[in-house]
Design a protein around this motif. Structure first.
Motif, PDB file in Angstrom:
ATOM      1  N   THR A 182       0.833  -1.209   0.000  1.00  0.00           N
ATOM      2  CA  THR A 182       0.000   0.000   0.000  1.00  0.00           C
ATOM      3  C   THR A 182       0.867   1.258   0.000  1.00  0.00           C
ATOM      4  N   ILE A 183       2.179   1.082  -0.083  1.00  0.00           N
ATOM      5  CA  ILE A 183       3.137   2.187  -0.005  1.00  0.00           C
ATOM      6  C   ILE A 183       4.098   2.088  -1.174  1.00  0.00           C
ATOM      7  N   PHE A 184       4.554   3.246  -1.656  1.00  0.00           N
ATOM      8  CA  PHE A 184       5.498   3.299  -2.770  1.00  0.00           C
ATOM      9  C   PHE A 184       6.636   4.252  -2.427  1.00  0.00           C
ATOM     10  N   ARG A 185       7.854   3.804  -2.679  1.00  0.00           N
ATOM     11  CA  ARG A 185       9.017   4.698  -2.576  1.00  0.00           C
ATOM     12  C   ARG A 185       9.653   4.844  -3.945  1.00  0.00           C
ATOM     13  N   ALA A 186       9.809   6.080  -4.382  1.00  0.00           N
ATOM     14  CA  ALA A 186      10.394   6.355  -5.693  1.00  0.00           C
ATOM     15  C   ALA A 186      11.907   6.202  -5.644  1.00  0.00           C
ATOM     16  N   PRO A 187      12.500   5.504  -6.606  1.00  0.00           N
ATOM     17  CA  PRO A 187      13.962   5.437  -6.672  1.00  0.00           C
ATOM     18  C   PRO A 187      14.582   6.831  -6.723  1.00  0.00           C
ATOM     19  N   TYR A 188      15.651   7.009  -5.979  1.00  0.00           N
ATOM     20  CA  TYR A 188      16.373   8.282  -5.885  1.00  0.00           C
ATOM     21  C   TYR A 188      15.544   9.402  -5.250  1.00  0.00           C
ATOM     22  N   GLY A 189      14.334   9.103  -4.801  1.00  0.00           N
ATOM     23  CA  GLY A 189      13.475  10.154  -4.285  1.00  0.00           C
ATOM     24  C   GLY A 189      13.001  11.107  -5.354  1.00  0.00           C
ATOM     25  N   TYR A 190      12.933  10.647  -6.601  1.00  0.00           N
ATOM     26  CA  TYR A 190      12.471  11.504  -7.689  1.00  0.00           C
ATOM     27  C   TYR A 190      10.946  11.469  -7.744  1.00  0.00           C
ATOM     28  N   TRP A 191      10.322  12.548  -7.287  1.00  0.00           N
ATOM     29  CA  TRP A 191       8.862  12.631  -7.276  1.00  0.00           C
ATOM     30  C   TRP A 191       8.404  13.606  -8.350  1.00  0.00           C
ATOM     31  N   THR A 192       7.835  13.061  -9.400  1.00  0.00           N
ATOM     32  CA  THR A 192       7.319  13.881 -10.498  1.00  0.00           C
ATOM     33  C   THR A 192       5.798  13.782 -10.518  1.00  0.00           C
ATOM     34  N   PRO A 193       5.117  14.670 -11.251  1.00  0.00           N
ATOM     35  CA  PRO A 193       3.662  14.534 -11.358  1.00  0.00           C
ATOM     36  C   PRO A 193       3.233  13.159 -11.847  1.00  0.00           C
ATOM     37  N   ALA A 194       3.988  12.582 -12.798  1.00  0.00           N
ATOM     38  CA  ALA A 194       3.634  11.255 -13.302  1.00  0.00           C
ATOM     39  C   ALA A 194       3.756  10.194 -12.211  1.00  0.00           C
ATOM     40  N   VAL A 195       4.769  10.321 -11.353  1.00  0.00           N
ATOM     41  CA  VAL A 195       4.940   9.358 -10.254  1.00  0.00           C
ATOM     42  C   VAL A 195       3.787   9.488  -9.268  1.00  0.00           C
ATOM     43  N   PHE A 196       3.418  10.700  -8.919  1.00  0.00           N
ATOM     44  CA  PHE A 196       2.283  10.881  -8.016  1.00  0.00           C
ATOM     45  C   PHE A 196       0.987  10.351  -8.631  1.00  0.00           C
ATOM     46  N   GLU A 197       0.821  10.577  -9.928  1.00  0.00           N
ATOM     47  CA  GLU A 197      -0.383  10.071 -10.595  1.00  0.00           C
ATOM     48  C   GLU A 197      -0.404   8.551 -10.595  1.00  0.00           C
ATOM     49  N   GLY A 198       0.777   7.926 -10.778  1.00  0.00           N
ATOM     50  CA  GLY A 198       0.855   6.477 -10.710  1.00  0.00           C
ATOM     51  C   GLY A 198       0.489   5.958  -9.339  1.00  0.00           C
ATOM     52  N   CYS A 199       0.989   6.639  -8.292  1.00  0.00           N
ATOM     53  CA  CYS A 199       0.639   6.251  -6.926  1.00  0.00           C
ATOM     54  C   CYS A 199      -0.864   6.364  -6.690  1.00  0.00           C
ATOM     55  N   ALA A 200      -1.443   7.469  -7.145  1.00  0.00           N
ATOM     56  CA  ALA A 200      -2.880   7.653  -6.956  1.00  0.00           C
ATOM     57  C   ALA A 200      -3.678   6.596  -7.701  1.00  0.00           C
ATOM     58  N   ALA A 201      -3.228   6.255  -8.910  1.00  0.00           N
ATOM     59  CA  ALA A 201      -3.950   5.258  -9.711  1.00  0.00           C
ATOM     60  C   ALA A 201      -3.948   3.896  -9.041  1.00  0.00           C
ATOM     61  N   ARG A 202      -2.884   3.585  -8.331  1.00  0.00           N
ATOM     62  CA  ARG A 202      -2.776   2.276  -7.666  1.00  0.00           C
ATOM     63  C   ARG A 202      -2.987   2.373  -6.155  1.00  0.00           C
ATOM     64  N   GLU A 203      -3.457   3.537  -5.709  1.00  0.00           N
ATOM     65  CA  GLU A 203      -3.790   3.758  -4.296  1.00  0.00           C
ATOM     66  C   GLU A 203      -2.614   3.433  -3.378  1.00  0.00           C
ATOM     67  N   LEU A 204      -1.456   3.951  -3.733  1.00  0.00           N
ATOM     68  CA  LEU A 204      -0.242   3.767  -2.951  1.00  0.00           C
ATOM     69  C   LEU A 204       0.161   5.087  -2.299  1.00  0.00           C
TER      70      LEU A 204
END
Length: 273
Positions: A182-204
């Protein structure tokens, strides 16, 4: 070309109260601005498999002021969780990235069991298939297992669809060990709008960190460097970044044996995110 290092998270003596105050505020707009400037915290592990020792040039940046807490679904598009709020006034979290690793993950598990604490393991999908029993062992010990992408890719240029593919492949690998993260950590801590959208899509829930002892820099950072950084910078509600995979983690393991009991002695309580 390696980027110049950013400032590390603000130093704070253990027992201080500033993180507790910070942890009750969330300035999503400010987080978006900082993330758009590329100032997200960064992790120093290239997308190499377990046992590889890729070159490390990544450093860390402090989380934006006021960004903390487990995000609501709407806030998943704003900022990661940089601090823990639900583990009491002295609660902290230990996170371990880039596993599972057949050598170092078992050593870490033994240390955690010795001190009776839980941690959070951020696992790379392509390393799971050959270590399914180890993943099950981590789960059986009560630790949290999260999605750390399929291959630890640098996703700064990825589309939302490609981010979701990375997430789904890791989720599929974890499902073979009976895990549904239920949790996601982005490699290198790179948080982009696409990464946030991916998390939201998969409820992470996106998970960051607030203390980086740079154990990933195995060429320059050794056991006592890791220990000194953790003990100097960790305060209430902090999330500590460490690694149990992605190279030689013997210094990390040795450091855990030293700083975990020291933090417990100071009254900190470890909690899995």
């Amino acid at each position: 070309m390696a980027e110049p290092p950013h400032d590390a998270p603000d130093e704070q003596s253990p027992g201080g109260a500033s993180h507790g105050k910070i942890s009750r505020r969330l300035f999503a707009a400010g987080a978006i601005t900082l993330l758009g400037m590329g100032l997200a915290p960064r992790e120093g592990r290239a997308g190499a498999g377990a046992g590889d020792d890729a070159s490390r040039s990544d450093t860390t940046d402090r989380p934006p002021d006021g960004v903390t807490g487990v995000p609501t679904p709407a806030q998943r598009l704003a900022a990661p969780q940089y601090y823990v709020d639900d583990a009491g006034p002295m609660g902290i979290a230990l996170t371990l990235d880039d596993g599972p690793h057949p050598v170092y993950t078992p050593q870490v598990l033994d240390i955690l069991q010795q001190y009776g604490i839980q941690a959070t393991f951020n696992m790379i999908g392509r390393q799971i298939g050959s270590n399914l029993s180890l993943v099950r062992e981590v789960a059986a010990a009560g630790h949290t297992i999260t999605n750390h992408t399929w291959d630890h890719a640098d996703m700064r240029s990825y589309s939302t669809a490609r981010v979701i593919s990375e997430i789904d492949r890791c989720n599929d690998a974890l499902s073979n060990a009976g895990q549904t993260p239920t949790i996601f950590r982005a490699p290198y801590g790179y948080w982009t709008p696409a990464v946030f959208e991916g998390c939201a899509a998969r409820e992470l829930t996106p998970l960051g960190w607030s203390v980086d002892p740079q154990d990933w820099d195995t060429a320059h950072v050794h056991t006592w460097d890791i220990v000194n950084t953790v003990l100097r910078k960790t305060g209430p509600h902090d999330i500590i970044l460490e690694h149990d995979g992605g190279g030689d983690r013997s210094n990390t393991v040795a450091a855990l044996r030293i700083f975990i009991p020291a933090l417990l002695e100071r009254g900190f309580v470890f909690a899995a995110v």
